[in-house]
Scaffold this active site. Structure first.
Site, PDB file in Angstrom:
ATOM      1  N   ASN A   1       0.818  -1.220   0.000  1.00 41.72           N
ATOM      2  CA  ASN A   1       0.000   0.000   0.000  1.00 41.72           C
ATOM      3  C   ASN A   1       0.850   1.268   0.000  1.00 41.72           C
ATOM      4  OD1 ASN A   1      -1.452  -2.086   2.223  1.00 41.72           O
ATOM      5  ND2 ASN A   1      -2.605  -1.555   0.400  1.00 41.72           N
TER       6      ASN A   1
ATOM      7  N   ILE B   1       1.140   6.897   0.185  1.00 47.11           N
ATOM      8  CA  ILE B   1       0.465   5.904   1.012  1.00 47.11           C
ATOM      9  C   ILE B   1      -0.987   5.779   0.591  1.00 47.11           C
ATOM     10  CG2 ILE B   1      -0.146   5.281   3.370  1.00 47.11           C
ATOM     11  CD1 ILE B   1       2.048   7.458   4.176  1.00 47.11           C
ATOM     12  N   CYS B   2      -1.452   4.526   0.450  1.00 46.76           N
ATOM     13  CA  CYS B   2      -2.868   4.299   0.153  1.00 46.76           C
ATOM     14  C   CYS B   2      -3.577   4.009   1.460  1.00 46.76           C
ATOM     15  CB  CYS B   2      -3.030   3.133  -0.805  1.00 46.76           C
ATOM     16  SG  CYS B   2      -4.742   2.796  -1.195  1.00 46.76           S
ATOM     17  N   LEU B   3      -4.273   4.993   1.982  1.00 46.67           N
ATOM     18  CA  LEU B   3      -4.921   4.853   3.282  1.00 46.67           C
ATOM     19  C   LEU B   3      -6.207   5.662   3.239  1.00 46.67           C
ATOM     20  CD1 LEU B   3      -4.378   3.660   6.133  1.00 46.67           C
ATOM     21  CD2 LEU B   3      -3.308   5.818   6.724  1.00 46.67           C
TER      22      LEU B   3
ATOM     23  N   ASP C   1      -5.988  -3.882  -1.783  1.00 44.14           N
ATOM     24  CA  ASP C   1      -6.209  -2.477  -2.120  1.00 44.14           C
ATOM     25  C   ASP C   1      -4.847  -1.847  -2.421  1.00 44.14           C
ATOM     26  OD1 ASP C   1      -7.292   0.023  -2.467  1.00 44.14           O
ATOM     27  OD2 ASP C   1      -7.385   0.473  -0.320  1.00 44.14           O
TER      28      ASP C   1
END
Ligand SMILES: [Zn+2]
Ligand SMILES: [Zn+2]
Lengths: 200, 153
Positions: B80, B87-89, B120
């Site tokens: 992620n 950052i994928c959050l 994801d």
């Protein structure tokens, strides 16, 4: 200026270097003005969306503001990482200006006007605004509203307004305040990565 | 010259110094109180354990109406987090709320290190490896942690 001073018939205090109660949102509101299609701001032709070039202009304005922050920083060293950061922000804003979102979701001005006010006598010392973190009573003329969510969460009107103009949810419990507008399907390119995405 | 800081940022910064979160630090720059040097320790028991990761965090003009901008400076092998440290959050994107704070975001990032989510992905290559050969992916993550994220004294 905003409704607060108008409502209470007071002049904004000169604020010098005192901390401000909330962030400076002048740019935000100027930006929003052009692309807000909620309530009475709805265009005559209900199918009309904000011109993509206006949405683009909003992003571009912010990019320009950041660009000014960069050069006004005085000392620009080659290794200045915050300058580098701003540079990347500018870049990503310009990217968004090229691929603007189709429409802004959010509540209308009418909706904001009818929000329930919390009178000063009902405010307690220990109650504070979850957005700016300040005790409501620290403000000599608190203007506090309750959202119609389960938790009846209370905020400074001036703090909550910009949020729900863009996102019609309670910041505390994420409850949806109004029904979602129907938005035309997004353009086919799934390149989500380009949007504002120098940072995750 | 620079506009005065909103009280909320001052309060958050003070609290970060006075009641630090274990394994996390965030220090504002002297010349820009909206720009933080962040350090996050890899959570115990994860493949990032023993690593010390540097990040940069920036509070935009309209914070807290918009989320902080944050990215990893230290290289990290994680499905992620991409090559540029982005950052994928969810809480940094659609699930941001002005009721969240710098400390809650940093805790979420530390939790993300403990729970990589290849479903994801932001980093397709890493996510693919994670799904196809998790043992190998975890080994690589450990190697990268030792290689790039060991504390400089
Ligand atoms: Zn407030
Ligand atoms: Zn609520």
């Amino acid at each position: 200026m905003s409704g607060y001073e108008v409502e209470h018939g007071i002049q904004p205090q000169p604020q010098d270097q005192q901390p401000r109660r909330r962030p400076d949102l002048t740019t935000f509101f100027a930006t929003l003005d052009h692309v807000d299609t909620s309530g009475a701001r709805q265009p005559q032709n209900t199918h009309a969306l904000p011109m993509p070039r206006d949405i683009s202009a909003a992003f571009r304005n912010l990019a320009n503001a950041y660009e000014m922050m960069r050069s006004s920083d005085g000392h620009v060293e080659p290794s200045d990482s915050s300058d580098e950061l701003l540079g990347r922000l500018v870049e990503s804003l310009m990217e968004s200006a090229e691929h603007p979102p189709p429409e802004v979701q959010g509540v209308s001005d009418e909706y904001i006007e009818q929000l329930e006010r919390v009178p000063k006598k009902k405010l307690r010392e220990n109650m504070s605004c979850p957005i700016c973190g300040n005790a409501f009573l620290e403000d000599s003329h608190p203007l506090v509203v309750k959202l119609p969510c389960q938790g009846e969460h209370a905020f400074d009107l001036e703090c909550i307004q910009p949020w729900i103009k863009l996102n019609p949810t309670c910041p505390m419990d994420r409850q949806q305040l109004i029904k979602k507008k129907t938005v035309p399907p997004p353009p086919p390119d799934e390149e989500d990565g380009e949007y504002d995405e120098m940072f995750g | 010259m620079a506009a005065p800081l909103p009280k909320r940022i001052i309060k958050e910064t003070e609290r970060l110094q006075n009641e630090p979160v274990p394994g996390i630090s965030a220090l504002p720059h002297d010349d820009n109180a909206r720009y933080f040097d962040v350090m996050v320790e890899g959570p115990g028991g994860s493949c990032y354990e023993g690593g010390v990761f540097n990040l940069e965090l920036f509070l935009p003009d309209d914070y807290p109406m918009t989320a902080p901008k944050i990215r990893f400076l230290t290289r990290i092998y994680h499905p992620n987090i991409d090559r540029l440290g982005r950052i994928c959050l969810d809480v940094l994107k659609n699930n941001w709320s002005p009721a969240l704070q710098i400390r809650t975001i940093l805790l979420s990032i530390q939790a993300l290190l403990g729970a990589p989510n290849p479903e994801d992905p932001l980093n397709e290559a890493v996510a693919k490896q994670w799904k196809e050969n998790q043992a190998e992916a975890i080994k690589t993550a450990r190697e990268w942690t030792a290689l790039y994220a060991t504390a400089k004294k």
